[in-house]
Design an enzyme around this catalytic site. Structure first.
Site: not given
Ligand code: PGA
Length: 241
Positions: A66, A135, A137, A142
């Site tokens: 992404d 959450n 994702h 999302e």
């Molecule tokens: P993080 O993010 O590794 O900074 O916790 C993970 C994500 O949002 O996919």
């Protein structure tokens, strides 16, 4: 396969050893890469493994999962910046083998729907590395009533904006749109490596293991994958029985 390690450092070591084994066994591997805080330790360890001459990235192809929209690549919060400054600049990957969801300096490119085709043309992703949002994702898929299968433009959820805002010096600088591989594109990877560290991930990790598949938790679709390795530290594994 589930591994639970004492701490983040051990988790990162294991993740780096899985990625380097993949590349040693198949030097022209196609890697699906993720950004964020979680895989940072893994990239640092991989750099060291590379420096020791143990692994060669010259034939590896990468596809990042992404990228923000409306954000210049030179911005330190862009995932282009992250990947070059934490990994690509330190290994012998060839520039032409590095792929990001198509856009031109933060603007939507016309060709984003062809990103999946580009992956297929390279033989598909051999190993997809994933972090996970609190959450649920994965990439920027999302929680929603519907999920999109292929690469798409997505509006970031409030949860994601609240968490990722912390990385931006000014809150209004944080984009609210991104481009992401879809759930279908992720599930098509031959192998998946899911990483989660810290107490904030404990609830969502437990939901993957204990709950049914639902679009309100995109990571729950990972239950469908036949070859997923999950690496947790003890904090993230707190509610895994
Ligand atoms: P993080 O993010 O590794 O900074 O916790 C993970 C994500 O949002 O996919």
């Amino acid at each position: 396969m589930l591994y639970i390690f004492k701490n983040y450092d051990e988790l990162s070591c294991k993740a780096a050893s899985i990625v380097s084994s993949q590349v040693i066994l198949k030097p022209n591997s196609v890697l699906g890469l993720a950004t964020g805080a979680t895989p940072l330790g893994m990239y640092q360890k991989l750099k060291k493994i590379y420096e020791k001459g143990i692994v060669d990235f010259s034939n590896v192809v990468t596809f990042n999962i992404d990228e923000y929209l409306d954000l210049d690549y030179k911005n330190p919060n862009s995932y282009h910046y992250y990947m070059y400054n934490n990994f690509f600049n330190y290994i012998n990957i060839q520039q032409e083998n590095i792929n990001f969801p198509p856009q031109v300096n933060g603007k939507v490119g016309d060709l984003y729907q062809e990103y999946d085709k580009r992956i297929e043309d390279k033989g598909g992703i051999d190993l997809q590395i994933l972090g996970i949002g609190i959450n649920g994702h994965i990439g920027f898929n999302e929680p929603n009533q519907e999920l999109i299968t292929c690469t798409h433009i997505t509006k970031l959820s409030e949860d994601t904006i609240n968490v990722n805002n912390g990385f931006f010096s000014r809150k209004d600088e944080m984009p609210n749109r991104a481009i992401s591989l879809g759930i279908g594109s992720i599930i098509k990877a031959k192998n998946i490596l899911l990483l989660a560290s810290g107490k904030s991930k404990a609830n969502i990790i437990a939901k993957i293991f204990n709950n049914k598949i639902t679009t309100s938790n995109p990571s729950s679709f990972l239950k469908l994958h036949p070859n997923i390795t999950t690496i947790l530290d003890e904090d993230a594994a707190k509610f895994v029985s």
